[in-house]
Design an enzyme around this catalytic site. Structure first.
Site, short mmCIF file in Angstrom:
data_model
loop_
_atom_site.label_atom_id
_atom_site.label_comp_id
_atom_site.label_asym_id
_atom_site.label_seq_id
_atom_site.Cartn_x
_atom_site.Cartn_y
_atom_site.Cartn_z
N LEU A 1 0.99 -1.04 0.08
CA LEU A 1 -0.09 0.10 0.03
C LEU A 1 0.90 1.25 -0.11
CD1 LEU A 1 -2.73 -1.02 2.46
CD2 LEU A 1 -3.18 -0.39 0.33
N GLU B 1 -7.38 -6.32 3.59
CA GLU B 1 -6.15 -7.35 4.11
C GLU B 1 -6.74 -8.39 4.60
OE1 GLU B 1 -3.57 -6.36 3.24
OE2 GLU B 1 -3.13 -4.16 3.26
N1 PCA Z 1 -0.38 -4.24 2.92
C1 PCA Z 1 -0.47 -3.83 4.22
C2 PCA Z 1 0.46 -4.73 4.83
C3 PCA Z 1 1.13 -5.60 3.89
C4 PCA Z 1 0.62 -5.03 2.61
O1 PCA Z 1 0.82 -5.43 1.54
C5 PCA Z 1 0.79 -2.75 3.95
O2 PCA Z 1 1.07 -2.01 2.92
O3 PCA Z 1 1.12 -1.97 5.02
#
Ligand code: PCA
Length: 165
Positions: A18, A90
């Protein structure tokens, strides 16, 4: 009491897909998901193993404080709607759990959209993050990263949601 126009805001520490420049960054700025505002770059006060795992090469911060590196990422302020969208994306609580973490701020934006001044670099703050305690037994022995980059030299290509079966 809150006026109808006042929605609750929360801070989230982003360390994976993200982040700015990463495959899911657009989700934070899709108005259909809610609102997000970048606040600061930061790293975790404690060390955690950040690994890339599973057949889709997904980054996971394992909830094992004291192992690995102080993980680098970005703090965003999000509204309730965005927090719910992120929890949904998530797959909380099955895949990740949303926990609280203490962070050391590297650099705050000068001012937020609301015009508030922000604390100096080096100050400590708290935010939510998507970590996991439901990892496979071999994950703690995987290579650990200080900072996630889907396009890094590790060559572990992240499979996006839409690419999965
Ligand atoms: N998304 C969340 C947790 C891991 C992911 O790929 C992030 O970017 O923090």
């Amino acid at each position: 009491m809150c006026l109808p126009s006042c929605s609750h805001m929360a801070r989230v520490f982003i360390y994976g897909t993200l982040k700015k420049g990463q495959p899911n960054f657009y989700r934070l700025f899709d108005a259909a998901n809610g609102k997000a505002e970048f606040l600061a770059s930061a790293c975790t006060t404690q060390r955690y193993p950040l690994v890339i795992a599973g057949e889709h090469n997904i980054p996971f911060l394992l909830n094992l404080p004291g192992q690995g590196y102080r993980v680098h990422g970005e703090i965003y302020e999000v509204d309730d709607k965005m927090l719910r969208s992120l929890d949904d994306f998530e797959d909380v609580p099955a895949m990740y759990q949303r926990t609280r973490v203490t962070l050391e701020v590297k650099e705050w934006v000068a001012k937020t959209a609301a015009g508030e001044e922000r604390p100096a670099a080096g100050s400590a703050t708290e935010a939510f993050l998507y970590s996991t305690t439901t990892y496979r037994p071999d994950w703690p022995s995987l290579t650990r990263y200080e900072s996630y980059d889907a396009h890094g030299a590790h060559g572990l290509r992240y499979t996006t949601r839409s690419e999965r079966d």
